[in-house]
Design an enzyme around this catalytic site. Structure first.
Site, PDB file in Angstrom:
ATOM      1  N   ASP A  94      12.166   6.922   3.065  1.00 42.92           N
ATOM      2  CA  ASP A  94      11.615   5.602   2.749  1.00 42.92           C
ATOM      3  C   ASP A  94      10.741   5.158   3.918  1.00 42.92           C
ATOM      4  OD1 ASP A  94      11.015   3.124   1.836  1.00 42.92           O
ATOM      5  OD2 ASP A  94      13.082   2.382   1.744  1.00 42.92           O
ATOM      6  N   LYS A 159      -3.983   1.420  -1.135  1.00 46.12           N
ATOM      7  CA  LYS A 159      -4.141   0.783  -2.447  1.00 46.12           C
ATOM      8  C   LYS A 159      -3.449  -0.565  -2.414  1.00 46.12           C
ATOM      9  CE  LYS A 159      -1.592   2.165  -5.927  1.00 46.12           C
ATOM     10  NZ  LYS A 159      -1.096   2.982  -7.058  1.00 46.12           N
TER      11      LYS A 159
END
Length: 841
Positions: A94, A159
């Site tokens: 993560d 993004k």
């Protein structure tokens, strides 16, 4: 059973989906990074270390391994497991945890990343606002990892979703990178809210504020500022929507308050913008006082009943009423005491400085005014030049443009008191009887002077009148005759070549035509001489300009040589008739040139001998050879063949036989019918030494037309010139040749463009050979496509079997038209009528 059509999955199964499967990419998003890389300078080709955050399923890592240099370090990390890829290091972690950060340090060791990519998105479905905020948080965490691992001037591509936090993220990017741009590649679907931000030029600050990467600080909701009520009051027509909703706890849209509260408040603008109505308590003691004001009218009462429908004028009236009411109630005391202004006298230095500033300001304004006047004069001059208004009146315009520095400034002379002194030159021309009696040599007959003056003035007037009439005649003729207008534009057919003049002889003629009268007053003589000198300079300048226009380039090149400095203009200038120069002038000039060369050679040898003898005495002087002479000495070492070749080339360039008389003379010389002596004899005639000085233009043009030599011509010469003109006319005109050349240039440019495109298509390794062949053939079809031509109409005569035919005639394909004799007669009649009307016009 019928086929079941598969759903298109919101448009994801487009051409990029099938193209990704064909190329072997794991997802269609691989084309997004390919297009971004091509748009922003191919940064992947220059990257040795690349980190891809949220890389699953690994399509961006595939593109990086293909585009990056050999032996590059490419690391992909995601929270979900990925299948291994060649030349790519992948691990599961993560990106918001410390475990991911430590693993990245272990793989990179002491290296820094050149490019960090991030194409991650959270699990969506909770709601648009929550999803957009989670995406912004994820982007900020990716930026935190990029800041720790990026090299100086590195690149970060991420993004983000379009949301209210977009501008905050862009501001953070701009603090850390030199160049930040948002883009949406064509591979990204239009229905998707995603956009990509490319950050180039990482600044790599030594000390970074931790609040810059803290989501709580970056995405903190700032309290809204105070609402601008002035826009509601002074511009009530412009309605502003409440895009952020209404205030908390404000459940009502209707508000009212007492008119006395409006009088007592310190912020009347806000109250006018918020309230809907002002109420009135008739039993209030203060209102009873305010009710007696003349400003408390029925219109005022109706205005405060509904404040939301009022305009700017009504709001101003209410504010004026409030100001008067506050003064009456004692809330606002009017300051009637006038403040006394104490005038402090200026010191001497301050007064001088003030005067100096005033003079400087005055001078600045004068300079500005003069600059504006000059600019206006330049604009007028440019406008006159564009309209071809260049006439001899330009002399007056130039004189007017001098302004205060003009030659004849009588106002300045009158102010200075020297106007009488300037007029003394003419006063000295009037002699008294006593002066005539003292000096018997001075005697002036006034009658003879007046008579001569009148006759000379009449002759001048007649000559100027004739010149004006002739110029009017030429103007009228040029208006109605196109050939004459073209001839005037060319400057005439028989324009003689101007060979220059001697400055000494011109000065002598000017001195002979001058009369100087002595004057006892020194100041008057000095003023008159200055005026005469200025006028003489102006005339000589104008004559020099005319000479520059008439002097040909060949004559200027010859007469600029230093050997012509002391040569008197004793050679006659022969006229040129019909393009043929008289043979006598050619022979004389060639003889003089040979003689001058021999004299120059002897003179240089004498100077060289004398310089050797006197070198001990005059060592300071040095004789420098002329460039032309050095060229002549250098040419002596050339071979005879080279000399003959250069002479032939020069001869062929200079001579062009353009008239029948010149062709006849060339034939006679070639056949031996005439020789050099015959040409010299023909050069002596009554037209050779013709004096054309000081003759009017109308007389000279008439002489050119009628008083000339009629040389005999032959039939063969006329036929040769005719064939030459025919060959010249057979050549295409300039416009046609230029059009053909432009057409060829466009075809070549189009072909080169297609070659470049074909080369790019061949170099594209992402396309198959079949796709390349199809695209190249499509390009070639565009070039080789022939223009559509209209089909020809077939004429069918309505006679015989076609007479009275209703349908299509047999054997006729395409468009056709039925014609008969009547139609032919009608067309002939129409042409005759059109011709008749054309003649009437």
């Amino acid at each position: 059973m019928g086929k079941t059509q598969k759903k298109n999955s919101k448009g994801r199964l487009d051409r990029y989906y099938y193209l990704a499967k064909e190329k072997g990419y794991r997802a269609r998003s691989s084309f997004k990074i390919i297009q971004i890389n091509e748009k922003y300078g191919h940064f992947l080709e220059k990257s040795k270390v690349v980190i891809d955050l949220c890389a699953a399923p690994g399509s961006w890592c595939q593109v990086a391994s293909k585009l990056c240099p050999v032996n590059s370090l490419i690391i992909g990390v995601d929270i979900v497991p990925m299948k291994p890829m060649p030349n790519v290091i992948t691990f599961q972690s993560d990106i918001t945890t410390e475990d991911c950060r430590s693993k990245l340090r272990g793989y990179m060791k002491t290296w820094k990343a050149d490019t960090v990519l991030h194409d991650g998105a959270p699990n969506v479905g909770l709601g648009w606002v929550q999803d957009a905020f989670t995406q912004s948080q994820l982007t900020l965490q990716a930026l935190k990892l990029a800041v720790e691992n990026l090299v100086v001037n590195g690149t970060f591509v991420t993004k983000i979703f379009r949301s209210k936090d977009y501008n905050k993220l862009i501001w953070v990017f701009q603090q850390l990178f030199e160049k930040v741009e948002a883009t949406k590649p064509p591979a990204s679907r239009n229905v998707s809210a995603e956009i990509f931000v490319v950050c180039k030029g990482f600044k790599a600050p030594k000390r970074l504020d931790p609040r810059l990467l803290d989501p709580k600080e970056v995405f903190e909701e700032l309290p809204d500022g105070q609402q601008n009520m002035e826009s509601k009051i002074y511009n009530p027509e412009k309605k502003v929507r409440k895009r952020q909703g209404y205030e908390e706890g404000d459940n009502l849209l209707y508000h009212e308050t007492s008119i006395l509260d409006f009088v007592r408040t310190e912020d009347p603008i806000s109250m006018l913008g918020e309230m809907n109505k002002f109420t009135i308590d008739e039993n209030d003691h203060e209102w009873k006082i305010l009710k007696k004001l003349k400003q408390t009218t029925d219109e005022f009462r109706s205005c405060i009943e509904d404040l939301k429908v009022l305009g700017k004028k009504d709001f101003k009236m209410i504010l004026r009423w409030r100001k008067i009411a506050r003064e009456i109630l004692g809330i606002e005391v009017k300051d009637d005491a006038k403040t006394e202004i104490e005038v402090v006298p200026l010191t001497e230095e301050e007064q001088i400085e003030k005067d100096l500033q005033g003079l400087q300001e005055k001078q600045r304004l004068n300079v500005k005014r003069e600059r504006r006047r000059k600019n206006e004069m330049k604009q007028k001059e440019l406008q006159r030049m564009q309209m071809n208004m260049i006439t001899p009146t330009d002399i007056g315009i130039e004189a007017a443009s001098l302004g205060k520095e003009s030659l004849f400034n009588l106002k300045t002379a009158e102010k200075t008191g020297i106007l009488n002194d300037l007029a003394k030159g003419k006063k000295r021309m009037i002699f008294t009887d006593d002066e005539l009696a003292k000096d018997n040599d001075i005697y002036i007959d006034e009658n003879i002077m007046i008579k001569d003056k009148d006759s000379a003035a009449d002759a001048d007037d007649l000559e100027s009148e004739l010149n004006a009439m002739y110029s009017d005649y030429k103007t009228r003729r040029s208006e109605r005759d196109a050939k004459f207008r073209a001839k005037q534009a060319r400057g005439g057919d028989n324009e003689e070549e101007w060979t220059g003049f001697n400055e000494g002889s011109l000065e002598k003629k000017e001195e002979e035509g001058k009369d100087y009268i002595e004057d006892n007053d020194d100041e008057g003589v000095e003023g008159d001489s200055d005026d005469d000198e200025a006028i003489t300079n102006l005339i000589s300048k104008l004559k020099g300009q005319e000479g520059d226009h008439k002097l040909s380039s060949k004559a200027r090149m010859i007469f600029n040589d230093p050997i012509f400095n002391n040569v008197e203009p004793d050679l006659p200038v022969n006229t040129v008739n019909d393009g043929i120069m008289s043979s006598e002038s050619v022979g004389d000039i060639s003889k003089l040139n040979k003689k001058r060369k021999h004299e120059e050679m002897h003179q240089k040898q004498d100077e060289a001998d004398s310089s050797d003898e006197s070198s001990s005495d005059d060592s300071d002087f040095e004789i420098v050879a002329n460039d032309n002479a050095s060229e002549e000495f250098d040419s002596d070492y050339d071979s005879e063949e080279e000399k003959n070749q250069t002479k032939k080339e020069k001869h062929s360039r200079d001579i062009d036989i353009a008239t029948v008389e010149a062709m006849t003379l060339a034939h006679q010389l070639a056949l031996g019918q005439k020789n050099k002596h015959d040409l010299v004899d023909e050069g002596f005639n009554r037209y050779t030494f013709r004096d054309t000085e000081n003759l009017p233009d109308w007389f000279l043009e008439d002489e050119k037309e009628h008083s000339k030599i009629n040389k005999p011509i032959t039939k063969e010469a006329a036929m040769a010139i005719k064939e030459k003109i025919k060959a010249m006319n057979a050549r295409p005109i300039k416009k046609v040749a230029e059009a053909k050349a432009r057409k060829r240039m466009r075809a070549v440019a189009r072909l080169e463009k297609i070659k470049k495109k074909a080369g790019l298509i061949n170099d594209d390794s992402d396309k198959t050979e079949k796709d390349k062949a199809e695209e190249i053939s499509r390009l070639m079809r565009k070039v080789t496509k022939k223009p559509k031509t209209k089909p020809k109409v077939t004429l069918v005569v309505a006679s015989g079997r076609n007479k009275g035919l209703a349908g299509r005639p047999k054997g006729v394909k395409g468009k056709y038209k039925m014609v008969d004799g009547v139609m032919k007669n009608e067309q002939r009649a129409l042409r005759r009528i059109a011709k008749k009307h054309h003649k009437k016009k």
